[in-house]
Design a protein around this motif. Sequence first.
Motif, short mmCIF file in Angstrom:
data_model
loop_
_atom_site.label_atom_id
_atom_site.label_comp_id
_atom_site.label_asym_id
_atom_site.label_seq_id
_atom_site.Cartn_x
_atom_site.Cartn_y
_atom_site.Cartn_z
N LEU A 7 0.82 -1.20 0.00
CA LEU A 7 0.00 0.00 0.00
C LEU A 7 0.86 1.26 0.00
CD1 LEU A 7 -2.87 1.23 0.23
CD2 LEU A 7 -2.51 1.21 2.69
N MET A 8 1.93 1.26 0.78
CA MET A 8 2.82 2.42 0.81
C MET A 8 3.50 2.65 -0.54
SD MET A 8 4.48 2.00 4.62
CE MET A 8 5.79 3.12 4.29
N ILE A 9 3.94 1.58 -1.19
CA ILE A 9 4.58 1.71 -2.50
C ILE A 9 3.59 2.23 -3.54
CG2 ILE A 9 5.62 0.40 -4.39
CD1 ILE A 9 6.90 -1.39 -2.23
N VAL A 10 2.38 1.66 -3.54
CA VAL A 10 1.36 2.10 -4.49
C VAL A 10 0.97 3.56 -4.22
CG1 VAL A 10 -1.04 1.73 -5.19
CG2 VAL A 10 0.51 -0.20 -5.02
N ALA A 11 0.85 3.93 -2.95
CA ALA A 11 0.50 5.31 -2.61
C ALA A 11 1.58 6.28 -3.07
CB ALA A 11 0.27 5.44 -1.10
N PHE A 12 2.85 5.90 -2.89
CA PHE A 12 3.94 6.77 -3.34
C PHE A 12 3.91 6.93 -4.85
CE2 PHE A 12 8.28 7.12 -4.98
CZ PHE A 12 8.61 8.38 -4.48
N THR A 69 0.99 9.01 -5.92
CA THR A 69 1.19 10.43 -5.64
C THR A 69 2.08 11.08 -6.69
OG1 THR A 69 0.95 10.01 -3.28
CG2 THR A 69 2.03 12.06 -3.91
N VAL A 70 3.14 10.40 -7.08
CA VAL A 70 4.01 10.92 -8.13
C VAL A 70 3.24 11.04 -9.44
CG1 VAL A 70 6.05 10.40 -9.53
CG2 VAL A 70 6.13 10.09 -7.06
N SER A 85 -1.12 16.45 -12.73
CA SER A 85 -1.62 17.77 -12.34
C SER A 85 -0.81 18.88 -12.99
CB SER A 85 -1.57 17.93 -10.82
OG SER A 85 -2.45 17.04 -10.20
N VAL A 86 0.50 18.70 -13.02
CA VAL A 86 1.35 19.70 -13.67
C VAL A 86 1.00 19.80 -15.15
CG1 VAL A 86 3.73 20.22 -14.34
CG2 VAL A 86 3.22 19.53 -12.00
N ALA A 87 0.78 18.67 -15.80
CA ALA A 87 0.41 18.68 -17.21
C ALA A 87 -0.95 19.34 -17.41
CB ALA A 87 0.39 17.26 -17.75
#
Length: 114
Positions: free
Chosen positions: A45-50, A53-54, A60-62
Motif C-alpha cells: 500500500l505504501m509503494i502504491v500510494a507513493f 502520488t508521483v 496535475s502539472v500537465a
Amino acid sequence: MNEGTENGFRQMWTQGKDFLSLKYRYAKLTMAEKLSVTVSMILILMIVAFLGTVCIYLMSVAAITYLCYLIGPVWGYMAMGGFYMLLAIVVVVFRKSLVINPVTRFVTRCFFDS
C-alpha cells in the motif's frame, strides 16, 4: 493408589502438556503468518500510494500547463485547486464506503478467516 492409576495420571499429564505446547506453537505460527501478511500489505500500500502520488503530481502539472494555455494561469490553478477540493469533499462524504469498510474487511478477513 496403585501403580496403574499413577501411571495413567502421569501419562495424562504429559499428554496434556504436549497438547498445550502444540497449541501454543500453532498460535505463534498463525500469528506470525497473519502479521507477515498484514505487514506485506501495508508495504504494498505504501509503494502504491507513493507511485500514485508521483503520478497524480505529474498529471496535475500537465493539466495546469494545458489549462494555463487555455484560460490563463490564475484560472488554470484555480480550476485544478477546485478539482482537488471537490475530490477531497467526495472522499470525506463517502469515507465509510471508500476507506473504513474496505480496511475493516481486510483486517477481519486476515485475522479471522482460516
